[in-house]
Enzyme design. Structure first.
Site, PDB file in Angstrom:
ATOM      1  CD  GLU A  33      -2.758   1.037   2.538  1.00 39.85           C
ATOM      2  OE1 GLU A  33      -2.723   0.062   3.298  1.00 39.85           O
ATOM      3  OE2 GLU A  33      -3.415   2.066   2.760  1.00 39.85           O
TER       4      GLU A  33
ATOM      5  NE  ARG B 244       2.982  -8.259  10.225  1.00 43.38           N
ATOM      6  CZ  ARG B 244       2.969  -7.112   9.556  1.00 43.38           C
ATOM      7  NH1 ARG B 244       3.856  -6.173   9.803  1.00 43.38           N
ATOM      8  NH2 ARG B 244       2.064  -6.892   8.635  1.00 43.38           N
TER       9      ARG B 244
ATOM     10  CE  LYS C   7       3.141   0.209   4.944  1.00 43.86           C
ATOM     11  NZ  LYS C   7       2.651   0.078   3.561  1.00 43.86           N
TER      12      LYS C   7
END
Ligand code: ATP
Ligand code: MG
Length: 562
Positions: free
Chosen positions: A36, A261, A271
């Site tokens: 994204e 992850r 982020k």
């Protein structure tokens, strides 16, 4: 494809792919990296890129770069460009397949109308708060929206008017009609579209309704013919919804596989929080060498090979874990040990005057560029009467087991001569040591004791009249705790910020040969670590970042585990 030799199934993802190729479910492999564009990529994304691109390569398949750009308010061109640069730098090759979920907005909308016509989606007038309230909890079923039974005709009309801009932001949503009592909360009539007047970085103001990520993601994979949609574990609970949507619409179904992850010690990986560090000026920018971003690691001196090596070593797993950041550093150190030229640099200079060396004389020593790679040859290093050594390599009163320079002691000046300390000069006012004197053994040229006497210590040096000036930036972890999110009661994650994560030394002295170094050049400063020339460098201005020290904590951890 099942008769072709398959790459070995070294992990559960390759096992699954081999299974699919053997069973004929797929006859090819096509993966994607779906960022994204709302921030810069970090080392966690590198894991996903290496994994997805690596699988495409291993199976002779394809790899797409797809921007999941469904959320206009948080996305920017700056991020789009940086993502491309970083994926390419890491070695990921999407050929001509730079794709955008926003390119599918029309198709996604048509499918929304299809779902409405099939009675599988409805327009709901509940507010966002009400939708949340009606959803129920893990232990209580949700309640059905009063708008759930709207006839298809009315839904279609409302959806079209939503698109046409007849209703204010947030006043209505399109929702899937699934099951408000479903044990999986994602299946309780999730929102598919919302009304939002925001300018999108690609579609501009063409739309005032935007698909939710969960509505766009799976269908985008389907449109692109992705075979294996590789996601992080948090998407496992979304998989039933993706499958429901694909089936309801009646389109090609990729196989989703989840993996854990990457988490790293001393590292913040979200982020959103990295953006806060940038916005609050805790760091100088996304590419601050202390950041775990790809561009930060690049500026720190990391190479794509070291990062790929790291990603290969950590592998993929089904369970969340935390990787020691020392392993990442180890991967870089291993590579630079093989490739980085050695040079001498003095970070905190102290003058050493050789009283028995002729005034004004210069000689040059041929010194190996890299003992680990003899092909790298030698370099010439000038030597003269006045040298700089590290302040730390001299003590007027040596502590126990200190073998470096102190009055009366003899040390080796790397590749040059043996020197014995004879005198200390102090500032009469402050008492601070400002200069040290010594005499060399003229028969020790090259640094070898003529009679084979034992020299316990070798120190590095730079010839004072020849030295180039440099600024050197030393870095520590940005956070003081292995788990930065582990904060004391009542304070937030900022409580764990390391106030001493950067130290800037502006009076360093380096070998004259370094004056020609350009941004991105990497070196080993003998005894001090690996350093890279920072982009702030300019002709006549040398600036270095320390990438890693020479202390290999990972090797020590490995050894203690054996
Ligand atoms: P963050 O949680 O850091 O904000 P994100 O998951 O929201 O990141 P995306 O742009 O959605 O960021 O991520 C793109 C891809 O990278 C996704 O497929 C995601 O699963 C993967 N990814 C993100 N973070 C990690 C990580 N720490 N380890 C492995 N893969 C990751
Ligand atoms: Mg995400």
């Amino acid at each position: 494809m099942s008769d072709l030799p398959l790459p070995p199934a070294t992990d559960f993802i390759r096992e699954a792919i081999n299974e699919d190729l053997a069973s004929g479910r797929f006859d090819r492999v096509h993966t994607r990296f779906p960022p994204e564009p709302n921030g810069y990529l970090h080392i966690g994304h590198a894991k996903s890129i290496c994994l997805n691109f690596g699988l495409a390569q291993a199976y002779g398949g394809k790899f797409n770069l797809r921007y999941d750009d469904t959320n206009p308010s948080k996305e920017e061109m700056e991020y789009v460009d940086s993502i491309k640069e970083d994926v390419r730098w890491l070695g990921g090759d999407w050929e001509d397949r730079e794709l955008y979920a926003s390119d599918y907005f029309e198709q996604l909308y048509e499918w929304a109308e299809l779902l409405v016509r099939k009675g599988l989606a409805y327009v709901c007038d509940l507010s966002a708060d009400e939708v949340r309230e009606y959803r129920g909890t893990l232990i209580e079923p949700g309640r059905e929206s009063p708008f759930r039974t709207r006839p298809a005709e009315e839904n279609l009309d409302l959806l079209r008017r939503m698109r046409a801009g007849e209703f204010p932001d947030g006043s209505r949503t399109l929702r899937a009609r699934i099951d408000m009592a479903h044990p999986n909360l994602n299946m309780r009539d999730p929102v598919l579209y919302r009304i939002l007047r925001a300018t999108h970085h690609r579609t501009g103001d063409a739309w005032c309704i935007y698909p939710m990520y969960d509505y766009a993601h799976g269908q985008s994979d389907s449109i692109e013919g992705i075979t294996h949609s590789i996601c992080t574990l948090e998407f496992e609970v979304h998989r039933p919804l993706y499958e429901w949507l694909i089936q309801a619409i009646g389109i090609y179904a990729p196989r989703q596989i989840e993996f854990a992850r990457l988490n790293l010690t001393y590292t913040m990986m979200s982020k959103r929080k990295l953006l806060q560090l940038v916005q609050e000026g805790v760091v100088r920018g996304w590419d601050d060498p202390r950041m775990p971003t790809i561009c930060g690691l690049r500026r720190r001196g990391y190479t794509p090979t070291a990062i790929r090596d790291f990603c290969a070593r950590i592998g993929v797993a089904k369970r969340d874990s935390v990787v020691d950041v020392a392993l990442l550093e180890h991967c870089l150190r291993e590579e630079l040990n093989r490739t980085a030229p050695r040079v001498m640099a003095v970070l905190r200079p102290l003058k050493l005057v050789l009283d028995n060396y002729p005034d004004g004389q210069t000689e040059e020593f041929d010194v190996q560029v890299n003992p680990e790679s003899p092909d790298a040859g030698t370099r010439r290093v000038p030597f003269s009467k006045v040298l700089y050594i590290e302040q730390d390599d001299f003590r007027e009163v040596p502590p126990l087991k200190y073998w470096r320079l102190f009055p009366g002691n003899e040390v080796r000046l790397r590749s040059a001569y043996l020197v014995r300390c004879t005198e200390v000069v102090k500032d009469p006012a402050s008492g601070e040591v400002i200069e040290v004197h010594g005499t060399i053994d003229p028969d020790s040229r090259g640094g070898n004791a003529p009679d084979g006497r034992k020299i316990k210590s070798t120190i590095h040096w730079v010839s004072a009249p020849h030295a180039a000036d440099a600024e050197v930036r030393l870095y520590e972890h940005l956070f003081t705790t292995p788990d930065p999110s582990d904060v004391p009661e009542g304070s937030d994650w900022r409580a764990n910020l390391n106030p001493a994560s950067a130290e800037i030394l502006t009076a360093c002295k380096v070998e004259p040969g370094l004056a020609r170094a350009a941004a991105g050049d990497r070196f080993q400063f003998e005894r001090l670590g690996y350093f890279v020339v920072d982009p702030d460098a300019a002709p006549g201005r040398l600036v270095f970042n320390r990438s890693v020290t020479l202390r290999d904590t990972w090797a020590r951890i490995e050894k203690s585990q054996q």
